[in-house]
Write an enzyme that holds these catalytic residues in place. Structure first.
Site, PDB file in Angstrom:
ATOM      1  N   LYS A  61      42.470  46.188  44.567  1.00  0.00           N
ATOM      2  CA  LYS A  61      42.629  46.636  43.357  1.00  0.00           C
ATOM      3  C   LYS A  61      41.411  46.558  42.371  1.00  0.00           C
ATOM      4  O   LYS A  61      40.478  45.469  42.456  1.00  0.00           O
ATOM      5  CB  LYS A  61      43.782  45.892  42.717  1.00  0.00           C
ATOM      6  CG  LYS A  61      43.703  44.430  41.889  1.00  0.00           C
ATOM      7  CD  LYS A  61      44.794  44.049  40.945  1.00  0.00           C
ATOM      8  CE  LYS A  61      44.259  42.587  40.257  1.00  0.00           C
ATOM      9  NZ  LYS A  61      44.816  42.077  38.955  1.00  0.00           N
ATOM     10  N   LYS A  90      43.212  33.304  45.595  1.00  0.00           N
ATOM     11  CA  LYS A  90      42.042  33.208  44.651  1.00  0.00           C
ATOM     12  C   LYS A  90      41.597  32.073  45.251  1.00  0.00           C
ATOM     13  O   LYS A  90      40.354  32.031  44.971  1.00  0.00           O
ATOM     14  CB  LYS A  90      42.836  32.891  43.472  1.00  0.00           C
ATOM     15  CG  LYS A  90      43.365  34.190  42.571  1.00  0.00           C
ATOM     16  CD  LYS A  90      43.532  33.945  41.153  1.00  0.00           C
ATOM     17  CE  LYS A  90      44.154  35.149  40.717  1.00  0.00           C
ATOM     18  NZ  LYS A  90      44.377  35.149  39.060  1.00  0.00           N
ATOM     19  N   LYS A 124      38.784  43.138  36.798  1.00  0.00           N
ATOM     20  CA  LYS A 124      37.378  42.891  35.948  1.00  0.00           C
ATOM     21  C   LYS A 124      36.929  41.693  36.639  1.00  0.00           C
ATOM     22  O   LYS A 124      35.829  41.447  36.183  1.00  0.00           O
ATOM     23  CB  LYS A 124      37.904  42.660  34.505  1.00  0.00           C
ATOM     24  CG  LYS A 124      38.863  41.435  34.145  1.00  0.00           C
ATOM     25  CD  LYS A 124      39.194  41.413  32.682  1.00  0.00           C
ATOM     26  CE  LYS A 124      40.500  41.256  32.273  1.00  0.00           C
ATOM     27  NZ  LYS A 124      41.064  40.156  32.821  1.00  0.00           N
TER      28      LYS A 124
END
Ligand code: ADP
Ligand code: NA
Length: 330
Positions: free
Chosen positions: A197, A114, A200
Site C-alpha cells: 500500500k 510494524k 506516508k
C-alpha cells in the site's frame, strides 16, 4: 433525529499526506461532514509509538491539520482536533487496556507487521497496545461508524468486543461501533511496488504521490510508475497490479468508472494513460497545495481552530469518561 456520529484519525508522521490518504480517507471525511456528526483528529499519541523528533512532530501536526482544512473540512461542520489536546483518550485507553487480554492484544496482526520493521525487541510497548488506544478513541465519542480501510478492520473488531465486554460487565455505557465501508475506497498501492500500500511512512518516497510535493515531481513519479511488459490497458489486479493501480487512481480522482477508462484507452499505450493521469493529479493538487500553504501561513489562526475543535471534542469525551469512572468504582 440526531445524525449518526463518525470518528476517524490520521497520523502526523510525514510532511505530506499521500494520494492513498486522500482517496482512502480524507476525501470521504469531507463528504461525510454534513450527513454525520463528524469527529476528525490528528492522532499524535499514535505517532509517538515510534520515536519522533519533537519539533518535527509539532510541525507535522500543523501540516496535517492544514491539509485537512485545505481538503475541505470545515470546523463549523465537524470537530477537527488534535488527539493529545483531549487527555481523556489516554485515560480511557488505560481502562480499556485493563479490559483486554494479553493474548487478545497479541493477535493484532498490524503489530506483527510494524514491529518486524523495527527489528527484534526494538518496538515500543505503545506500538503493541496502540489498537487499545484506538478503541478508546472510538468509544469516547460513542461513534456509530468508523470509516476504516481493510488494514484496520481487526482493530474495529476489538472496539466492538471491548464495548460489549464493558457494557456486559458494568451496564450499557458504550455505543458498539460499526465499520463504515466506502464503496470504492480500495487501497491505493505504491507506484514502484504495487504489491504494497502507498503509505506516508514508507521507507522510500519513490512510489508515493505526496500531495504537497512539487507537482512536477509527482508527474514524473507517475510517468515512471511500474507497469508490466504487455501493452494492453486493462484492470487486472493479479497479473497487472501496476496498471490496475493507475486505473483505480484515475477512476477515483476523475470520478469515472474503470470500465469507462478501459474503453477510452483501447489502442492507446501506458504512456498516454500516465500522461493524462499526471495532468489530472497536477490539476487537482496544485490548488490544494496553495490552500494548505495559506492555512500554514497563519499559525495563530490554525492553532485557534484546533483549540476550538479540542474544546468541542472534550465536551463529549469528558462526559463519557465521567460515566466510565463512575461505573468502574472511581
Ligand atoms: P499512513 O499509512 O499513510 O501513515 P495512516 O495510518 O495515518 O496512514 O492512516 C490514515 C488514513 O488513511 C486511514 O484511514 C487509512 O486507512 C488511510 N490510508 C492510508 N494509506 C492508504 C492507501 N494506500 N489507500 C487507501 N487508504 C489509505
Ligand atoms: Na498506517
Amino acid at each position: 433525529a440526531a445524525r449518526p456520529r463518525v470518528l476517524s484519525g490520521i497520523q502526523p508522521t510525514a510532511d505530506s499526506f499521500t494520494l492513498g490518504n486522500y482517496l482512502g480517507a480524507v476525501r470521504n471525511w469531507v463528504a461525510m461532514q454534513d450527513d454525520y456528526d463528524a469527529f476528525y483528529m490528528v492522532v499524535d499519541l499514535h505517532a509517538i509509538t515510534v520515536e519522533q523528533d519533537p519539533a518535527t512532530l509539532r510541525r507535522r501536526t500543523r501540516v496535517a491539520a492544514a491539509q485537512l482544512l485545505a481538503a475541505g473540512l470545515d470546523p463549523q461542520r465537524c470537530a477537527l482536533f488534535v488527539q493529545s489536546h483531549v487527555p481523556e483518550h489516554a485515560q480511557l485507553g488505560w481502562v480499556m487496556s485493563c479490559l483486554t487480554g494479553f493474548g487478545e492484544a497479541s493477535r493484532m496482526t498490524q503489530f506483527k507487521d510494524k514491529s518486524a520493521k523495527q527489528g527484534s525487541g526494538a518496538a515500543s510497548v505503545g506500538l503493541f497496545t496502540y489498537p487499545i488506544l484506538q478503541v478508546a478513541d472510538i468509544l469516547l465519542y460513542q461513534a456509530n461508524y468508523v470509516p476504516v480501510g481493510e488494514d484496520q478492520r481487526q482493530h474495529l473488531e476489538l472496539s466492538r468486543d471491548l464495548a460489549q465486554r464493558f457494557n456486559g460487565r458494568y451496564g450499557k455505557t458504550f455505543t458498539v461501533p460499526e465499520p463504515y465501508i466506502v464503496k470504492d475506497t480500495a487501497k491505493i498501492m505504491d507506484l514502484q511496488d504495487p504489491g504494497a500500500k502507498m503509505s506516508k511512512s514508507a521507507e522510500s518516497p519513490a512510489g508515493l504521490i505526496e500531495l504537497l510535493a512539487d507537482p512536477k515531481v509527482n508527474a514524473k513519479k507517475i510517468r515512471s510508475a511500474v507497469t508490466d511488459t504487455e501493452r494492453e490497458i486493462r484492470f487486472d489486479e493479479v497479473s497487472k497490479p501496476g496498471v490496475s493501480n493507475l486505473l483505480r487512481i484515475y477512476a477515483a480522482l476523475g470520478e469515472r468508472s474503470i470500465a469507462d477508462l478501459e474503453q477510452e484507452y483501447v489502442g492507446k499505450g501506458y504512456g498516454d494513460l500516465k500522461k493524462d493521469l499526471a495532468e489530472l493529479v497536477t490539476e487537482t493538487f496544485t490548488p490544494f497545495k496553495e490552500r494548505t500553504e495559506q492555512f500554514l501561513a497563519d499559525e495563530g489562526k490554525l492553532d485557534a481552530i484546533l483549540a476550538e475543535g479540542g474544546e468541542k471534542a472534550r465536551a463529549v469525551a469528558a462526559k463519557t469518561l465521567a460515566e466510565v469512572y463512575e461505573r468502574i468504582g472511581f
